[in-house]
Design a protein around this motif. Structure first.
Motif, PDB file in Angstrom:
ATOM      1  N   ILE A 184      -5.306   8.453  -1.050  1.00  0.00           N
ATOM      2  CA  ILE A 184      -3.949   8.405  -1.590  1.00  0.00           C
ATOM      3  C   ILE A 184      -4.012   8.335  -3.111  1.00  0.00           C
ATOM      4  N   ILE A 187       1.933   6.912  -4.745  1.00  0.00           N
ATOM      5  CA  ILE A 187       3.061   6.686  -3.839  1.00  0.00           C
ATOM      6  C   ILE A 187       4.306   6.443  -4.684  1.00  0.00           C
ATOM      7  N   LEU A 200       9.772   7.826   0.885  1.00  0.00           N
ATOM      8  CA  LEU A 200       8.551   7.796   0.082  1.00  0.00           C
ATOM      9  C   LEU A 200       7.997   9.199  -0.090  1.00  0.00           C
ATOM     10  N   ILE A 202       4.234  10.613  -0.787  1.00  0.00           N
ATOM     11  CA  ILE A 202       2.832  10.203  -0.860  1.00  0.00           C
ATOM     12  C   ILE A 202       1.994  11.402  -1.285  1.00  0.00           C
ATOM     13  N   LEU A 360       2.510   3.082   6.712  1.00  0.00           N
ATOM     14  CA  LEU A 360       2.487   3.737   5.409  1.00  0.00           C
ATOM     15  C   LEU A 360       2.973   2.806   4.300  1.00  0.00           C
ATOM     16  N   LYS A 365      -2.269   2.898  -3.597  1.00  0.00           N
ATOM     17  CA  LYS A 365      -3.016   3.930  -4.312  1.00  0.00           C
ATOM     18  C   LYS A 365      -4.511   3.649  -4.204  1.00  0.00           C
TER      19      LYS A 365
END
Length: 500
Positions: A184, A187, A200, A202, A360, A365
């Motif tokens: 990731i 976000i 969100l 992502i 989620l 990050k």
């Protein structure tokens, strides 16, 4: 003999397991299968895309179970198998050695009711395979849901089924591992923090070969409340704890057959609750009122009935967590998904929460998760493109506008987008405007306008057969768009869908 399934939400997996148990333990008119024997640990079912296609010539009998997804499409874990069957270079009658049976799951309120199982059945016939029984048509609209048709179909199958021996599914599984490691990168919250349905975005770092518009990211969520479940059941074994966290779907809504399995527990359930479980299993109206209407979960049932489970029961009877799918956008060499965080109220005190949403929300990050990539089934080989989408379904047209460096290749691209508030969830407005896309917003809360209202105001759609139409967003949109187009043009209009 082997049982193969294609499932988007898990219903086909449940039916496949029931078929397995009927074949192994015998048919029972009241209980579906005889329950007086200890169930074997071996799983004789397999999703179609995990099946090794080269071994199909080694099998004499296959029982297929599949649902219909979107506007008549196959479930995502059936796409590779379906592509294999549709290859033009397959030998004539190459399946003439094969006997088969097909049970489909669908919703008769849709025009595409059980269309996927119909396509599969006809394709198998085309290749020379021989059906042992009529195609089963499970209907979620029936009084007993899918089980109404299934009870009749499985009885008929059981009594005409030759004495094939079920094979271990692992012996026919492909060795390919399609999982990716996705890191990731970022976000973002796209809506105000206090919005009822936070959205969100992502950003992932993933190495994907041959990305196409409409490719989806399969996310495998983990249980956010696994520690509570572990404490409730007094679990000490670390291996089981890991299994519960990653795979045991105790936050799902139980199938009706789960109550029969609970009623057979002898040591950790009071007699009054055992009888209640059996009563729910035998009375679909009770099951509907207690489970389906309020969206009660397996964990909540256990707490209501004061049942603590053994590891053996968890492995056998609680389903495995299914992946959740999100349309991917590729932009500036990175990949994005847009996610609406699900939560809602029912008659129960506790708020209903989406498993993947909660998973989620906890990611940060730099987190790395395992995902899968599902290749698209969409055709963009037209000159006029019409997108109709709602909510986070905007990600399909977003993937489109970021895929093509020059949209002048297309004569016209129209986006009809339904959302609630202009200043809250009108997603990626500037991104589309900068690409010169013709946008028609349908703002439901402020203007009380929906896609079907705005569509009638758009000029230039009289010759609708000149357009490629794409529908994305909530699965209910398929029915709405289909009826709208039929009402306007007085004929069935084909469109492609990526809906959930």
């Amino acid at each position: 003999m082997i049982i193969l399934y294609g499932s988007q939400t898990g219903n086909s997996i449940h039916i496949a397991k029931l078929i397995q148990n009927v074949i192994l333990y015998g048919y029972n008119k009241d209980l579906i299968y005889n329950v007086d024997k200890e169930l074997l640990p071996t799983d004789f079912t397999l999703d179609m895309d995990s099946f090794d296609f080269e071994k199909i010539l080694d099998i004499d009998m296959i029982i297929f179970v599949c649902s219909t997804h979107g506007n008549g499409s196959e479930p995502f874990n059936m796409t590779k198998f379906w592509k294999f069957l549709r290859k033009k270079n397959l030998p004539t009658n190459f399946l003439q050695h094969l006997n088969f049976a097909v049970f489909g799951l669908g919703d008769s309120s849709y025009k595409s009711f059980n269309f996927c199982s119909k396509k599969l059945y006809n394709c198998l016939l085309k290749h020379g395979a021989k059906p042992l029984i009529r195609k089963g048509n499970g209907d979620s609209q029936d009084k007993e849901g899918f089980m109404g048709e299934f009870k009749t179909w499985i009885k008929d199958l059981y009594y005409i089924l030759p004495h094939y021996k079920l094979q271990n599914a692992k012996n026919f599984a492909s060795c390919k591992n399609d999982l990716y490691s996705a890191s990731i990168n970022d976000i973002k919250i796209l809506t105000p923090y206090n919005y009822i349905y936070p959205i969100l975005e992502i950003k992932f770092d993933i190495d994907i070969e041959n990305f196409e518009i409409g490719d989806c990211l399969a996310v495998y969520p983990e249980n956010y409340n696994y520690e509570e479940f572990v404490r409730y059941n007094n679990i000490k074994d670390n291996t089981l704890v890991k299994y519960i966290k990653k795979y045991c779907d105790f936050n799902s809504i139980p199938q009706i057959y789960f109550f029969l399995q609970l009623s057979l527990i002898t040591d950790t359930i009071a007699e009054e609750y055992r009888e209640k479980c059996k009563e729910i299993y035998l009375n679909y109206d009770l099951y509907y009122d207690y489970i389906l209407l309020p969206k009660r979960t397996i964990f909540e049932v256990l707490k209501d009935f004061k049942i603590k489970l053994t590891s053996n029961f968890m492995y056998k009877y609680i389903p495995v967590i299914n992946p959740r799918y999100f349309t991917l956008t590729k932009k500036d060499f990175c990949y994005f998904v847009t996610v609406s965080l699900v939560s809602f109220k029912t008659s129960l005190k506790e708020e209903r929460k989406g498993l993947c949403s909660e998973y989620l929300k906890l990611l940060t990050k730099g987190s790395t998760i395992h995902v899968n990539i599902v290749q698209n089934r969409l055709n963009f080989s037209g000159k006029k493109i019409l997108f109709m989408c709602t909510g986070t379904g905007i990600t399909l047209p977003r993937a489109f506008v970021n895929y093509y460096s020059d949209l002048n290749f297309f004569k016209k691209v129209i986006l009809l987008y339904g959302f609630r508030f202009r200043d809250v969830d009108f997603l990626y407005k500037e991104e589309f405007e900068n690409k010169g896309i013709e946008i028609y917003p349908a703002v439901s809360r402020e203007d009380n306008k929906y896609i079907q209202d705005i569509y009638k105001t758009i000029k230039g759609l009289e010759n609708i057969d000149d357009w490629l139409i794409f529908v994305s967003g909530n699965s209910r949109l398929n029915n709405i768009i289909e009826k709208m187009l039929l009402d306007i043009y007085k004929k069935k209009i084909y469109f492609q869908a990526e809906t959930w």
